[in-house]
Design a protein around this motif. Structure first.
Motif, PDB file in Angstrom:
ATOM      1  N   GLU A 116       1.127  -1.436   0.016  1.00 49.95           N
ATOM      2  CA  GLU A 116       0.204   0.513   0.061  1.00 49.95           C
ATOM      3  C   GLU A 116       0.727   1.166   0.032  1.00 49.95           C
ATOM      4  OE1 GLU A 116      -3.165  -0.391   3.125  1.00 49.95           O
ATOM      5  OE2 GLU A 116      -3.286  -2.789   2.837  1.00 49.95           O
ATOM      6  N   GLN A 117       2.472   1.397   0.039  1.00 46.34           N
ATOM      7  CA  GLN A 117       3.109   1.884  -0.007  1.00 46.34           C
ATOM      8  C   GLN A 117       3.730   2.478  -1.345  1.00 46.34           C
ATOM      9  OE1 GLN A 117       3.391   4.732   2.571  1.00 46.34           O
ATOM     10  NE2 GLN A 117       1.537   3.536   3.046  1.00 46.34           N
ATOM     11  N   PRO A 118       3.104   2.654  -2.422  1.00 53.17           N
ATOM     12  CA  PRO A 118       4.213   2.752  -4.317  1.00 53.17           C
ATOM     13  C   PRO A 118       5.262   3.427  -3.858  1.00 53.17           C
ATOM     14  CG  PRO A 118       1.781   4.659  -3.113  1.00 53.17           C
ATOM     15  CD  PRO A 118       2.082   3.681  -2.475  1.00 53.17           C
ATOM     16  N   GLU A 155       2.416   0.946   6.400  1.00 52.28           N
ATOM     17  CA  GLU A 155       2.406   1.397   7.126  1.00 52.28           C
ATOM     18  C   GLU A 155       3.489   2.383   6.449  1.00 52.28           C
ATOM     19  OE1 GLU A 155       2.593   0.243  10.758  1.00 52.28           O
ATOM     20  OE2 GLU A 155       0.588  -0.186  10.935  1.00 52.28           O
ATOM     21  N   GLY A 156       4.266   1.731   5.381  1.00 53.07           N
ATOM     22  CA  GLY A 156       6.003   2.508   5.534  1.00 53.07           C
ATOM     23  C   GLY A 156       6.751   2.252   6.199  1.00 53.07           C
ATOM     24  N   SER A 157       6.729   1.483   7.717  1.00 54.60           N
ATOM     25  CA  SER A 157       7.363   1.657   8.738  1.00 54.60           C
ATOM     26  C   SER A 157       7.459   0.115   9.365  1.00 54.60           C
ATOM     27  CB  SER A 157       7.007   2.662   9.960  1.00 54.60           C
ATOM     28  OG  SER A 157       5.444   1.835  10.707  1.00 54.60           O
ATOM     29  N   ARG A 160       7.800 -12.443   9.263  1.00 52.40           N
ATOM     30  CA  ARG A 160       6.708 -11.686   8.482  1.00 52.40           C
ATOM     31  C   ARG A 160       6.309 -10.325   9.010  1.00 52.40           C
ATOM     32  NH1 ARG A 160       3.332 -14.289   3.510  1.00 52.40           N
ATOM     33  NH2 ARG A 160       1.345 -12.788   3.347  1.00 52.40           N
ATOM     34  N   ASP A 161       5.939 -10.202   9.677  1.00 48.48           N
ATOM     35  CA  ASP A 161       4.607  -9.293  10.663  1.00 48.48           C
ATOM     36  C   ASP A 161       5.836  -8.142   9.942  1.00 48.48           C
ATOM     37  OD1 ASP A 161       6.797 -10.143  11.894  1.00 48.48           O
ATOM     38  OD2 ASP A 161       6.184  -9.176  14.052  1.00 48.48           O
ATOM     39  N   VAL A 162       6.717  -7.781  10.138  1.00 51.67           N
ATOM     40  CA  VAL A 162       7.381  -6.470   9.511  1.00 51.67           C
ATOM     41  C   VAL A 162       7.626  -6.700   7.965  1.00 51.67           C
ATOM     42  CG1 VAL A 162       9.696  -7.789   8.712  1.00 51.67           C
ATOM     43  CG2 VAL A 162       9.961  -4.778   9.805  1.00 51.67           C
ATOM     44  N   LEU A 163       7.571  -7.045   7.209  1.00 51.08           N
ATOM     45  CA  LEU A 163       7.102  -6.576   5.641  1.00 51.08           C
ATOM     46  C   LEU A 163       5.483  -6.208   6.118  1.00 51.08           C
ATOM     47  CD1 LEU A 163       9.338  -9.841   4.265  1.00 51.08           C
ATOM     48  CD2 LEU A 163       9.514  -7.625   3.787  1.00 51.08           C
ATOM     49  N   ALA A 164       4.785  -6.881   6.442  1.00 46.54           N
ATOM     50  CA  ALA A 164       3.535  -6.244   6.794  1.00 46.54           C
ATOM     51  C   ALA A 164       2.990  -5.379   6.992  1.00 46.54           C
ATOM     52  CB  ALA A 164       2.332  -7.280   7.311  1.00 46.54           C
ATOM     53  N   ALA A 165       4.183  -4.575   7.946  1.00 45.12           N
ATOM     54  CA  ALA A 165       4.433  -3.123   8.889  1.00 45.12           C
ATOM     55  C   ALA A 165       4.306  -1.725   7.036  1.00 45.12           C
ATOM     56  CB  ALA A 165       4.420  -3.043   9.594  1.00 45.12           C
TER      57      ALA A 165
END
Length: 202
Positions: free
Chosen positions: A78-80, A133-135, A124-129
């Motif tokens: 979601e962060q192009p 959210e871009g963070s 995987r949770d860090v990639l999802a964030a």
């Protein structure tokens, strides 16, 4: 202590390898290191203790960007603005697994804290964030990592296979990949042309 000398007015000390801890240091591959995986590699050491060492090659992007990776692992990006960021070859171990070097550390399921600011996360949770959210905002995403068994890295250092230099987050996160190795070498005050001199005088 032993001294390696080469080039005009160029010498530096190699510390004794007993009890050396290179966590949060860069390794610079010397020309004498014949492993093709590590030719011209800049490795960031994330953990080094009596059981061995673990690091990520941080200057070798592969033919995949984050958009391609997220599509492959079925996470919606979601962060192009992150889509074109490269994915890196982190090393020859576990090439089917992703690893995220990031700042700040944050709180994730499986994170190795390198220092107070930088973490290496394999969950995987860090990639999802990142996708949502871009963070964390400062990231290097790699497939695979570089690993050494107990005593193996010390042996390679003793054979002058690597130069070491304390790492700087600015080199990791502020520079494009092709500038990271020259910047790390600049911290040592040497250039590529001098590396062959050093190797020849080892």
């Amino acid at each position: 202590m032993s001294t390696v000398a080469g080039g005009a007015g160029f010498s530096f000390k190699i510390p004794a390898m007993d009890n050396v801890n290179l966590t949060d240091n860069f390794l610079i591959a010397m020309p004498a290191l014949e492993d093709p995986y590590f030719a011209n590699a800049l490795v960031y050491i994330c953990e080094h203790n009596e059981n061995g060492a673990l690091g990520i090659i941080v200057n070798r992007p592969i033919d995949m960007d984050l958009a391609g990776l997220f599509e492959k692992i079925e996470i919606k990006l979601e962060q192009p603005g992150l889509a074109r960021l490269p994915v890196y070859f982190g090393g020859p171990v576990q090439l089917d697994r992703g690893f995220v070097l990031h700042r700040p550390i944050g709180h994730w399921q499986s994170t190795l804290a390198v220092n107070a600011e930088v973490g290496l996360t394999s969950s995987r949770d860090v990639l999802a964030a990142v996708a949502k959210e871009g963070s964390p905002s400062e990231i290097i995403v790699s497939l695979g990592y570089s690993g050494w068994d107990a005593g193996q890295l010390e042996d390679e250092l003793a054979q002058n296979s690597w130069l070491t230099v304390p790492a700087k987050p600015a080199i990791l996160f502020d520079l494009p990949p092709e500038e990271r190795l020259p910047a790390a070498m600049q911290k040592l005050g040497i250039s590529f042309s001098q590396l062959s001199d050093v190797a020849g005088h080892a």
